[in-house]
Motif scaffolding. Structure first.
Motif, PDB file in Angstrom:
ATOM      1  N   ILE A  17      -1.994  20.180  10.722  1.00 47.75           N
ATOM      2  CA  ILE A  17      -0.731  20.395  10.005  1.00 47.75           C
ATOM      3  C   ILE A  17      -0.176  21.789  10.276  1.00 47.75           C
ATOM      4  O   ILE A  17       1.014  21.971  10.540  1.00 47.75           O
ATOM      5  CB  ILE A  17      -0.930  20.186   8.487  1.00 47.75           C
ATOM      6  N   SER A  18      -1.053  22.788  10.256  1.00 48.07           N
ATOM      7  CA  SER A  18      -0.626  24.170  10.474  1.00 48.07           C
ATOM      8  C   SER A  18      -0.096  24.371  11.893  1.00 48.07           C
ATOM      9  O   SER A  18       0.969  24.978  12.099  1.00 48.07           O
ATOM     10  CB  SER A  18      -1.792  25.119  10.209  1.00 48.07           C
ATOM     11  N   VAL A  19      -0.832  23.862  12.870  1.00 50.25           N
ATOM     12  CA  VAL A  19      -0.414  23.983  14.275  1.00 50.25           C
ATOM     13  C   VAL A  19       0.911  23.265  14.507  1.00 50.25           C
ATOM     14  O   VAL A  19       1.831  23.787  15.156  1.00 50.25           O
ATOM     15  CB  VAL A  19      -1.510  23.421  15.207  1.00 50.25           C
ATOM     16  N   PHE A  52      -3.381  11.169  11.974  1.00 47.73           N
ATOM     17  CA  PHE A  52      -1.941  10.945  11.828  1.00 47.73           C
ATOM     18  C   PHE A  52      -1.458   9.990  12.916  1.00 47.73           C
ATOM     19  O   PHE A  52      -1.454  10.345  14.088  1.00 47.73           O
ATOM     20  CB  PHE A  52      -1.174  12.269  11.940  1.00 47.73           C
ATOM     21  N   PRO A  53      -1.016   8.789  12.543  1.00 52.65           N
ATOM     22  CA  PRO A  53      -0.571   7.812  13.543  1.00 52.65           C
ATOM     23  C   PRO A  53       0.784   8.146  14.151  1.00 52.65           C
ATOM     24  O   PRO A  53       1.104   7.674  15.241  1.00 52.65           O
ATOM     25  CB  PRO A  53      -0.503   6.501  12.750  1.00 52.65           C
ATOM     26  N   ILE A  58       2.910  13.821  10.319  1.00 51.93           N
ATOM     27  CA  ILE A  58       2.487  15.225  10.305  1.00 51.93           C
ATOM     28  C   ILE A  58       3.599  16.084   9.713  1.00 51.93           C
ATOM     29  O   ILE A  58       3.346  17.003   8.910  1.00 51.93           O
ATOM     30  CB  ILE A  58       2.143  15.727  11.716  1.00 51.93           C
ATOM     31  N   ALA A  59       4.845  15.805  10.087  1.00 49.38           N
ATOM     32  CA  ALA A  59       5.980  16.550   9.546  1.00 49.38           C
ATOM     33  C   ALA A  59       6.027  16.418   8.031  1.00 49.38           C
ATOM     34  O   ALA A  59       6.271  17.403   7.311  1.00 49.38           O
ATOM     35  CB  ALA A  59       7.283  16.047  10.164  1.00 49.38           C
ATOM     36  N   ILE A 108      13.551  14.691   8.442  1.00 51.93           N
ATOM     37  CA  ILE A 108      12.588  13.799   9.094  1.00 51.93           C
ATOM     38  C   ILE A 108      11.509  13.360   8.110  1.00 51.93           C
ATOM     39  O   ILE A 108      11.139  12.179   8.050  1.00 51.93           O
ATOM     40  CB  ILE A 108      11.965  14.502  10.315  1.00 51.93           C
ATOM     41  N   ALA A 109      11.015  14.298   7.319  1.00 52.55           N
ATOM     42  CA  ALA A 109       9.979  13.973   6.329  1.00 52.55           C
ATOM     43  C   ALA A 109      10.516  13.004   5.281  1.00 52.55           C
ATOM     44  O   ALA A 109       9.838  12.035   4.908  1.00 52.55           O
ATOM     45  CB  ALA A 109       9.482  15.256   5.669  1.00 52.55           C
TER      46      ALA A 109
END
Length: 204
Positions: A17-19, A52-53, A58-59, A108-109
């Motif tokens: 998530i951070s990356v 995460f598929p 992830i966003a 997007i989220a």
């Protein structure tokens, strides 16, 4: 052993998530690939997809992590505010700093969450930091008598979430026509006090 495994999984998930968040900020969502995220997170592509598929997932988690941090910062200021109304306004409005700076990733989220809710009506998202904070404020307001006790707090929370989502969608369409902070005041007043400009006459 189970605790160690779970802790390791959380570390990998948090790193992904951070990356991803850093890459989204540096080069945009569309220009960021799952391969780039996997390479920078030191995770095999298969491992990434196990967590995460979709890139949108992830966003969503990245935005939620920001919400958690924002809610913690807001929580520290709420004790200085006098009532439920002012606490709700502060909790919701403080969330908009990130939205205004990052409309693409927030859009997007939000679209991802709405898509999942339509496809899987019984799917339960973990509440965001702001959502947990709003629920706590509402419960406290009910406990001290500022909110009616005959209305389930979950119902009040639902009203706020539905209207707030519609408000954010309007802002994302055209941010020149919607002042989020002014609309938040109207939203909170609508939920707490209703839409009538005066009290209706009492009937026998």
């Amino acid at each position: 052993m189970d605790g160690l495994v779970e802790r390791k999984k959380k570390e990998i998930r948090d790193r992904i998530i951070s990356v991803a968040g850093d890459l989204f900020n540096q080069q945009g969502f569309e220009n960021t690939t799952m391969d780039q995220i996997a390479a920078k997170a030191v995770a095999a592509r298969k491992t990434l997809y196990n967590y995460f598929p979709l890139k949108e997932a992830i966003a969503d988690e990245y935005v939620r992590s920001i919400s958690k941090d924002t809610a913690q910062e807001t929580l520290e200021t709420l004790s200085d505010l006098p009532d439920t109304r002012s606490r709700l306004i502060a909790a919701i409005n403080n969330r908009y700093d990130f939205l205004e700076l990052n409309p693409e990733i927030c859009s997007i989220a939000l679209m991802y969450r709405m898509k999942i809710m339509l496809q899987e009506p019984n799917y339960k998202f973990e509440p965001s930091g702001t959502q947990n904070l709003v629920m706590d404020i509402l419960r406290t307001g009910q406990e001290v008598g500022e909110i009616r006790s005959d209305i389930p707090i979950e119902r009040v929370f639902g009203f706020i979430e539905y209207i707030r989502t519609a408000m954010v969608l309007d802002w994302l369409k055209d941010n020149t026509r919607v002042n989020l902070r002014e609309e938040t005041v109207r939203l909170v007043d609508l939920v707490l006090y209703g839409a009538l400009s005066h009290q209706p006459p009492k009937t026998e």
